[in-house]
Design an enzyme around this catalytic site. Structure first.
Site, PDB file in Angstrom:
ATOM      1  N   HIS A  68      39.649  70.186  41.589  1.00 14.87           N
ATOM      2  CA  HIS A  68      39.308  68.825  41.976  1.00 14.87           C
ATOM      3  C   HIS A  68      38.674  68.789  43.374  1.00 14.87           C
ATOM      4  O   HIS A  68      37.722  68.052  43.628  1.00 14.87           O
ATOM      5  CB  HIS A  68      40.577  67.966  41.915  1.00 14.87           C
ATOM      6  CG  HIS A  68      40.427  66.596  42.499  1.00 14.87           C
ATOM      7  ND1 HIS A  68      40.866  66.279  43.756  1.00 14.87           N
ATOM      8  CD2 HIS A  68      39.872  65.468  41.994  1.00 14.87           C
ATOM      9  CE1 HIS A  68      40.596  65.008  43.997  1.00 14.87           C
ATOM     10  NE2 HIS A  68      39.996  64.486  42.951  1.00 14.87           N
ATOM     11  N   GLU A  71      35.162  69.872  43.150  1.00 13.85           N
ATOM     12  CA  GLU A  71      34.356  68.776  42.589  1.00 13.85           C
ATOM     13  C   GLU A  71      33.898  67.835  43.714  1.00 13.85           C
ATOM     14  O   GLU A  71      32.728  67.470  43.804  1.00 13.85           O
ATOM     15  CB  GLU A  71      35.190  68.017  41.556  1.00 13.85           C
ATOM     16  CG  GLU A  71      34.537  66.760  41.001  1.00 13.85           C
ATOM     17  CD  GLU A  71      35.454  65.556  41.063  1.00 13.85           C
ATOM     18  OE1 GLU A  71      35.085  64.590  41.762  1.00 13.85           O
ATOM     19  OE2 GLU A  71      36.545  65.578  40.432  1.00 13.85           O
ATOM     20  N   HIS A  72      34.841  67.453  44.597  1.00 11.68           N
ATOM     21  CA  HIS A  72      34.464  66.593  45.731  1.00 11.68           C
ATOM     22  C   HIS A  72      33.393  67.257  46.589  1.00 11.68           C
ATOM     23  O   HIS A  72      32.460  66.620  47.040  1.00 11.68           O
ATOM     24  CB  HIS A  72      35.697  66.332  46.614  1.00 11.68           C
ATOM     25  CG  HIS A  72      36.479  65.129  46.222  1.00 11.68           C
ATOM     26  ND1 HIS A  72      36.695  64.086  47.080  1.00 11.68           N
ATOM     27  CD2 HIS A  72      37.096  64.783  45.062  1.00 11.68           C
ATOM     28  CE1 HIS A  72      37.427  63.160  46.476  1.00 11.68           C
ATOM     29  NE2 HIS A  72      37.684  63.559  45.259  1.00 11.68           N
ATOM     30  N   GLU A 143      43.501  59.832  48.168  1.00 10.29           N
ATOM     31  CA  GLU A 143      43.440  59.715  46.711  1.00 10.29           C
ATOM     32  C   GLU A 143      44.814  60.070  46.122  1.00 10.29           C
ATOM     33  O   GLU A 143      45.319  59.397  45.223  1.00 10.29           O
ATOM     34  CB  GLU A 143      42.345  60.657  46.175  1.00 10.29           C
ATOM     35  CG  GLU A 143      42.044  60.448  44.706  1.00 10.29           C
ATOM     36  CD  GLU A 143      40.914  61.353  44.194  1.00 10.29           C
ATOM     37  OE1 GLU A 143      40.337  62.130  44.991  1.00 10.29           O
ATOM     38  OE2 GLU A 143      40.617  61.276  42.986  1.00 10.29           O
TER      39      GLU A 143
END
Lengths: 423, 432
Positions: A68, A71-72, A143
């Site tokens: 993840h 991905e950012h 997040e």
């Protein structure tokens, strides 16, 4: 250009398929008359892939949440942020990380080719610095904090924690504030170089564009050499559950419950699609809106409109789950367990089976209205070695005997229950 | 194959007794659908009753006496959907009913699905199960309890909860402060008879809009419209208007605490722009530049530059003329976040807007308008919104109006926007 054309007459859809020499597969689902064009570039790599073998044979264990995090970070390029570049063209870019995949996508109405080239380019060119990796930690921490306050999210992951003893599907996709603090540039590059190789990736386009344009662009833009399919390692997962019950207190108005069964059967391809479809029909027969059980529990005020059920089946894990709000989760859990037992005993009747199958086929046809859903399902099914459009064949071939055998096989296993109680 | 670009339009088929019927034809979708909206002024006396009506009606009708029979029938109709709901747009409460089914070409049998599904929809609307001049008691009680549970459960989603609380505090004393589903106390006072009475009012006099979309031929469309002549329409009312006249005297601060990890900061503004004003389109562009997308000032400065938040955005409430900026942050960063947010707001007002920001926003809005036409639900929503504010725009004319907005227009609108309320949902720091 050498590509395949497959027409699904009954569904009114045409699929184009192209194999890039470096091992990358590309699909186009042509949606005539649609303004929106969606493209997605994805890797068969998600939050569960935290142990793997590098190309030099070394086995690595990486911090939770790294897929993840990567991905950012891919949005960041030496000459600026990709989000800005897409949005300057009026298109909306995004990305998501799931248990088993990371996908980068955009949708646009104009300048498809420019947008598409940009997508294929940036995903192949990571630009990581110590500084930009550190900066992202603050954003991702927020997040994670947001999800900590989301009762539905906690409920779901607590259920997975009940079901799974070892499998990383139980871990939060974004990791924890602590685990992401250990992430650095070198680890990110190790993951990138292992999993972002052509034969581990797929391109899907859905919209009113021509196959020549899509596949020529893919041909020109894919620069990476094939690094082969990476070797993923998952721990041995026992058939038994980790625990039967888990409870957490959060600020909610009334208890939330989610209950499920772990599916130990590992499949791929058409068989996976077939089992997933059968599981959907079984769940609807037992607890769907037309079932005796749903209506009894609803009438007694034990469940409400928030009640849902789902079947998740992937090559490396599978489970069924259901839940919603309830004033008395334990009683609902008992009632559902009793109904499952009696359905296993008696089997699903032919009328109910045919009716629900027909209704679920209708729901499948509906999804074809949406280029976004099509693109995502094409990617997911490709990574599971099948095709979303084969669902049409599944609905033709699926019979009651197979469905009842899946019912008897899976629904006799232990159920686990996750509950969020109000503080 | 040459793609055909067809203009998406809502063709007015009829207007009878305060109900207007439209058809939105398109061949590209695999579903047909019908949407019915009944409108009422948002008022406390009727808000909860209005909200409960669709839930009670979905529980059965003359031809399908129970929910189970109804759901079974929907499954037989290839997973057709009949649903209802209630929400507010400005100070108008909209009670909606919806039907959709897959188009006939995709079924293995030859069924007249549109007729069968629309009859089902009309049956729940026209022929509820009634006893003693009221709704059936157990069904009514269950749905009343469900409504109360639903009202209470809005604390579950912290982002939405803080957004709603901000608007409520801001509009305290105005009709807009009434929640979509009314209040728990009012729901408790409802009876099957009283609610049935409001249902009868809805059927007989609430103004209505009906949209049929998909590929529906003239004959089917008119047969469907004909069914409405059986409704006992008397004295239909008119769509009410939303009061947008309140101006800000003093900025209010409201802090509330909750057992959570992440603080939620919401800043509520009055735009002083009504939907029918020529300033409405510059306002939409304004919102896009400030906090509409990833290129926006809020996303860039709060998230990308300061790393304070995962989300930082602004949203418009078109009908009441409100705007809310929201972000999820650590409690200790509250002052810093507020300062950065207000600086973006000031920059807008002082015209520190680049041509790039304007262009990116306009392109993104244009893409939005085009993609709306790829979703039947979004198309209906678009036209309903136009009809509600009596704007008469279609997709093309709206796109043109947005295209012609200049930086000067945006700055002019920026000068009218006033900060009204700063709401902060604060973690109480005692969580384990």
């Amino acid at each position: 250009m050498d590509y395949k054309t497959i027409t699904y007459n009954r569904l009114g859809e045409t699929l184009y398929e192209y194999d890039h020499p470096a091992g990358l597969k590309a699909f186009l689902v042509k949606k005539t008359g649609y303004n929106k064009k969606t493209a997605l570039f994805a890797t068969d790599y998600g939050s569960i892939d935290n142990v793997f073998e590098k190309s030099d044979g070394q086995v690595m264990q990486v911090p939770d949440g790294i897929a993840h995090f990567l991905e950012h970070k891919l949005f960041e390029q030496e000459d600026g942020n990709m989000l800005d570049k897409f949005s300057k063209m009026g298109s909306s870019p995004n990305a998501f990380t799931a248990f088993n995949q990371t996908a980068y996508h955009f949708s646009c109405t104009d300048l498809f080719e420019d947008n598409f080239r940009m997508l294929l380019d940036y995903v192949q060119n990571p630009w990581l610095t110590d500084e930009n990796v550190e900066k992202e930690k603050g954003i991702i921490a927020q997040e994670i904090r947001m999800y900590e306050d989301s009762p539905d999210w906690r409920l779901f992951f607590n259920l997975l924690d009940c079901l799974y003893v070892n499998h990383p599907v139980k871990l939060d996709i974004a990791g924890t504030v602590e685990s992401i603090s250990k992430i650095n540039k070198e680890l990110l590059y190790d993951c990138y170089n292992t999993f972002y190789t052509p034969s581990n990736m797929v391109v899907v386009v859905a919209g009113d564009v021509e196959p020549e344009l899509v596949f020529k662009t893919v041909d020109n833009m894919i620069k990476s050499k094939d690094g082969g399919k990476p070797e993923k390692r998952y721990p041995e997962e026992p058939e038994t559950v980790n625990m039967e019950y888990k409870e957490q207190k959060l600020r909610v108005s009334m208890p939330l419950f989610n209950m499920g069964i772990k599916d130990p059967v590992r499949l791929a391809g058409y068989d996976l699609l077939k089992r997933r479809t059968a599981l959907g029909i079984i769940l609807a027969s037992i607890m769907g809106r037309s079932s005796e059980l749903f209506n009894r529990l609803y009438y007694d005020g034990l469940i409400n409109d928030s009640f849902r059920f789902d079947a998740s089946v992937d090559q490396s894990y599978g489970f069924v789950n259901w839940g919603g709000q309830s004033s008395d989760p334990n009683r609902v859990a008992q009632e559902i367990r009793r109904e499952i037992d009696s359905t296993v005993e008696n089997g699903i009747g032919p009328d109910v089976f045919e009716r629900i199958k027909r209704s679920h086929e209708g729901v499948f046809v509906r999804t074809l209205n949406s280029p976004d859903i099509i693109a995502r399902e094409m990617m997911d099914s490709y990574f599971n070695k099948t095709s979303y459009f084969d669902l049409s064949r599944v609905y033709e071939e699926l019979d009651i005997d197979y469905t009842n055998s899946v019912l008897r096989d899976l629904f006799t296993k232990t159920t686990a229950l996750s509950v969020i109680n109000p503080i | 194959m040459e793609s055909t670009k067809v203009k998406t339009s809502a063709e007015k088929l009829a207007e009878k007794e305060g109900i207007t019927f439209y058809r939105i034809n398109s061949e590209k979708f695999k579903t047909n659908r019908v949407d019915i909206f009944f409108l009422d002024r948002l008022e406390r006396q009727r808000a909860s009753a209005n909200a409960i009506i669709p839930s009670v009606l979905k529980r059965g009708c003359r031809d399908f006496a129970t929910q189970r029979e109804l759901e079974t029938r929907l499954e037989e109709l290839y997973g057709a959907v009949v649903d209802g709901g209630c929400g507010k747009r400005g100070e108008t409460q909209c009670i909606s009913f919806h039907m959709s089914h897959i188009a006939e070409g995709y079924t293995s049998r030859q069924d007249k699905l549109f007729d069968q599904c629309s009859q089902l929809l009309m049956c729940i609307l026209q022929n509820p199960v009634v006893e003693d001049n009221g709704f059936k008691v157990p069904v009514f009680r269950q749905e009343r309890d469900n409504l109360i549970d639903h009202i209470r459960s809005r604390i579950n989603d912290k982002m939405r909860f803080s957004f709603l609380r901000c608007l409520e505090e801001m509009c305290s004393g105005e009709a807009y402060a009434i929640p979509d589903e009314g209040y728990e106390e009012d729901a408790l006072l409802l009876t099957p008879q009283k609610t049935f009475g409001i249902y009868q009012e809805m059927i007989s006099s609430y103004p209505g809009f009906v949209y049929m979309s998909g590929s529906i031929d003239d004959e089917s469309a008119h047969r469907f419209i004909e069914q409405f002549s059986r409704l006992p329409r008397t004295n239909p009312g008119r769509v009410g208007f939303t009061d947008n006249t309140k101006t800000v005297k003093e900025v209010r601060r409201v802090d509330e605490t909750m057992n959570i990890n992440q603080g939620k900061l919401c800043l509520g503004f009055r735009t002083n722009v009504i939907p029918s004003s020529p300033d409405y389109y510059p306002l939409v562009v304004y919102n896009g530049i400030l906090g509409g997308d990833v290129h926006s000032k809020l996303f860039q400065n709060v998230r990308e530059k300061a790393s304070l938040a995962y989300y930082a955005q602004s949203v418009l409430e078109k009908y009441k003329g409100l705007m809310v900026i929201m972000s999820g942050i650590e409690q200790e960063n509250r002052d810093k976040a507020e300062e950065i947010i207000l600086r973006q707001f000031e920059d807008m007002r002082e015209g520190r807007i680049t041509q790039e920001e304007l262009d990116a926003t306009k392109k993104s809005l244009r893409t939005g308008i085009k993609t709306m036409q790829d979703s039947q639900g979004a198309i209906v929503d678009f036209f309903f919104s136009q009809h509600l504010t009596q704007d008469g725009e279609d997709f093309e004319s709206m796109a043109q109006k947005l295209e012609s907005v200049t930086i000067d227009d945006v700055v002019r609108v920026a000068g009218r926007i006033q900060l009204d309320t700063i709401y902060f949902l604060k973690p109480d720091n005692v969580q384990s």
